[in-house]
Motif scaffolding. Structure first.
Motif, PDB file in Angstrom:
ATOM      1  N   PHE A  55       0.865  -1.180   0.000  1.00  0.00           N
ATOM      2  CA  PHE A  55       0.000   0.000   0.000  1.00  0.00           C
ATOM      3  C   PHE A  55       0.899   1.227   0.000  1.00  0.00           C
ATOM      4  CE2 PHE A  55      -2.460  -3.177   2.566  1.00  0.00           C
ATOM      5  CZ  PHE A  55      -3.342  -3.519   1.552  1.00  0.00           C
ATOM      6  N   THR A  56       1.316   1.644  -1.165  1.00  0.00           N
ATOM      7  CA  THR A  56       2.355   2.655  -1.308  1.00  0.00           C
ATOM      8  C   THR A  56       2.040   3.948  -0.565  1.00  0.00           C
ATOM      9  OG1 THR A  56       2.840   1.725  -3.463  1.00  0.00           O
ATOM     10  CG2 THR A  56       3.784   3.869  -2.975  1.00  0.00           C
ATOM     11  N   LEU A  58       0.097   4.556   2.061  1.00  0.00           N
ATOM     12  CA  LEU A  58       0.174   4.385   3.506  1.00  0.00           C
ATOM     13  C   LEU A  58       1.610   4.133   3.957  1.00  0.00           C
ATOM     14  CD1 LEU A  58      -1.421   4.294   6.129  1.00  0.00           C
ATOM     15  CD2 LEU A  58      -1.783   1.852   5.747  1.00  0.00           C
ATOM     16  N   ALA A  59       2.365   3.380   3.164  1.00  0.00           N
ATOM     17  CA  ALA A  59       3.771   3.117   3.505  1.00  0.00           C
ATOM     18  C   ALA A  59       4.571   4.413   3.505  1.00  0.00           C
ATOM     19  CB  ALA A  59       4.377   2.116   2.527  1.00  0.00           C
ATOM     20  N   ILE A  60       4.362   5.261   2.522  1.00  0.00           N
ATOM     21  CA  ILE A  60       5.073   6.537   2.458  1.00  0.00           C
ATOM     22  C   ILE A  60       4.647   7.438   3.612  1.00  0.00           C
ATOM     23  CG2 ILE A  60       5.336   8.668   1.123  1.00  0.00           C
ATOM     24  CD1 ILE A  60       5.230   6.869  -1.398  1.00  0.00           C
ATOM     25  N   SER A  61       3.345   7.467   3.894  1.00  0.00           N
ATOM     26  CA  SER A  61       2.849   8.271   5.014  1.00  0.00           C
ATOM     27  C   SER A  61       3.476   7.823   6.327  1.00  0.00           C
ATOM     28  CB  SER A  61       1.327   8.165   5.101  1.00  0.00           C
ATOM     29  OG  SER A  61       0.849   8.810   6.264  1.00  0.00           O
ATOM     30  N   ASN A  62       3.511   6.513   6.567  1.00  0.00           N
ATOM     31  CA  ASN A  62       4.100   6.012   7.806  1.00  0.00           C
ATOM     32  C   ASN A  62       5.586   6.311   7.890  1.00  0.00           C
ATOM     33  OD1 ASN A  62       1.579   5.054   8.425  1.00  0.00           O
ATOM     34  ND2 ASN A  62       2.221   2.969   8.788  1.00  0.00           N
ATOM     35  N   THR A  98      -1.778   9.273  12.319  1.00  0.00           N
ATOM     36  CA  THR A  98      -1.443   7.860  12.163  1.00  0.00           C
ATOM     37  C   THR A  98      -2.680   6.985  12.328  1.00  0.00           C
ATOM     38  OG1 THR A  98       0.799   8.276  12.947  1.00  0.00           O
ATOM     39  CG2 THR A  98       0.039   6.013  13.033  1.00  0.00           C
ATOM     40  N   ILE A  99      -3.546   7.351  13.255  1.00  0.00           N
ATOM     41  CA  ILE A  99      -4.767   6.577  13.483  1.00  0.00           C
ATOM     42  C   ILE A  99      -5.704   6.656  12.278  1.00  0.00           C
ATOM     43  CG2 ILE A  99      -6.877   6.438  14.880  1.00  0.00           C
ATOM     44  CD1 ILE A  99      -5.093   7.338  17.285  1.00  0.00           C
ATOM     45  N   VAL A 100      -5.882   7.829  11.705  1.00  0.00           N
ATOM     46  CA  VAL A 100      -6.848   7.994  10.607  1.00  0.00           C
ATOM     47  C   VAL A 100      -6.250   7.757   9.223  1.00  0.00           C
ATOM     48  CG1 VAL A 100      -8.256   9.585  11.961  1.00  0.00           C
ATOM     49  CG2 VAL A 100      -6.548  10.493  10.399  1.00  0.00           C
ATOM     50  N   ILE A 105      -6.031   8.028   3.472  1.00  0.00           N
ATOM     51  CA  ILE A 105      -5.180   7.935   2.292  1.00  0.00           C
ATOM     52  C   ILE A 105      -5.865   7.183   1.165  1.00  0.00           C
ATOM     53  CG2 ILE A 105      -3.041   6.921   1.411  1.00  0.00           C
ATOM     54  CD1 ILE A 105      -1.745   7.789   4.012  1.00  0.00           C
ATOM     55  N   SER A 106      -6.475   6.060   1.473  1.00  0.00           N
ATOM     56  CA  SER A 106      -7.059   5.262   0.395  1.00  0.00           C
ATOM     57  C   SER A 106      -8.576   5.371   0.339  1.00  0.00           C
ATOM     58  CB  SER A 106      -6.670   3.795   0.558  1.00  0.00           C
ATOM     59  OG  SER A 106      -7.319   3.267   1.686  1.00  0.00           O
ATOM     60  N   GLY A 107      -9.194   5.730   1.440  1.00  0.00           N
ATOM     61  CA  GLY A 107     -10.645   5.836   1.467  1.00  0.00           C
ATOM     62  C   GLY A 107     -11.358   4.509   1.662  1.00  0.00           C
TER      63      GLY A 107
END
Length: 147
Positions: A55-56, A58-62, A98-100, A105-107
């Motif tokens: 999940f690109t 979310l991975a980048i966000s994290n 981080t929680i939301v 990000i993807s909906g």
């Protein structure tokens, strides 16, 4: 002609900074900072640890928010109370993001592992940030009463 010293050297401000530096040196605050830094490192590496690096977004966000959390808590801006207090609130905002993030990000629902990892990590970040803020405030108020 009289010369004036910069406000940073005013005795009251110097004493206030010293007081909050002492508050930051307590074992509780140091433990909370260490836990928050470990949380940031885990957040940055979680896509690869948990296995949702596919999940690109979310991975980048994290990765970015984990690095930001480590930098905020790591004290890049110094230990003065006014900066530590603001950094604690910024760290809490990162925890909330981080929680939301899995939904924002993807909906839609990624998978249970990514959501569980982000919710637990975000909650730990928020709790650490709020506890740091409260510990610094309580310690500063206790010291202020003695003077």
């Amino acid at each position: 002609m009289a010369t004036t010293q910069p406000i940073e050297h005013h005795p009251d401000l110097v004493e206030l900074r010293d007081r909050y530096d002492r508050a930051a040196a307590t074992p509780i605050v140091q433990g909370l900072e260490a836990l928050a830094m470990i949380t940031g490192v885990y957040l940055a590496a979680s896509p690869w640890i948990v296995g949702f690096n596919g999940f690109t977004g979310l991975a980048i966000s994290n990765l970015i928010t984990g690095a930001a959390l480590v930098l905020l808590v790591g004290g890049a801006a110094g230990n003065a109370y006014e900066r530590s207090h603001a950094r604690a609130w910024a760290a809490a905002a990162i925890g909330i993001w981080t929680i939301v993030a899995p939904w924002a990000i993807s909906g839609h629902f990624h998978n249970t592992r990514s959501i569980t990892s982000n919710v637990v990590t975000g909650a730990v970040a928020v709790v650490c940030a709020l506890a740091l803020s409260m510990a610094m405030r309580a310690r500063g108020k206790t010291r202020a009463r003695r003077f």
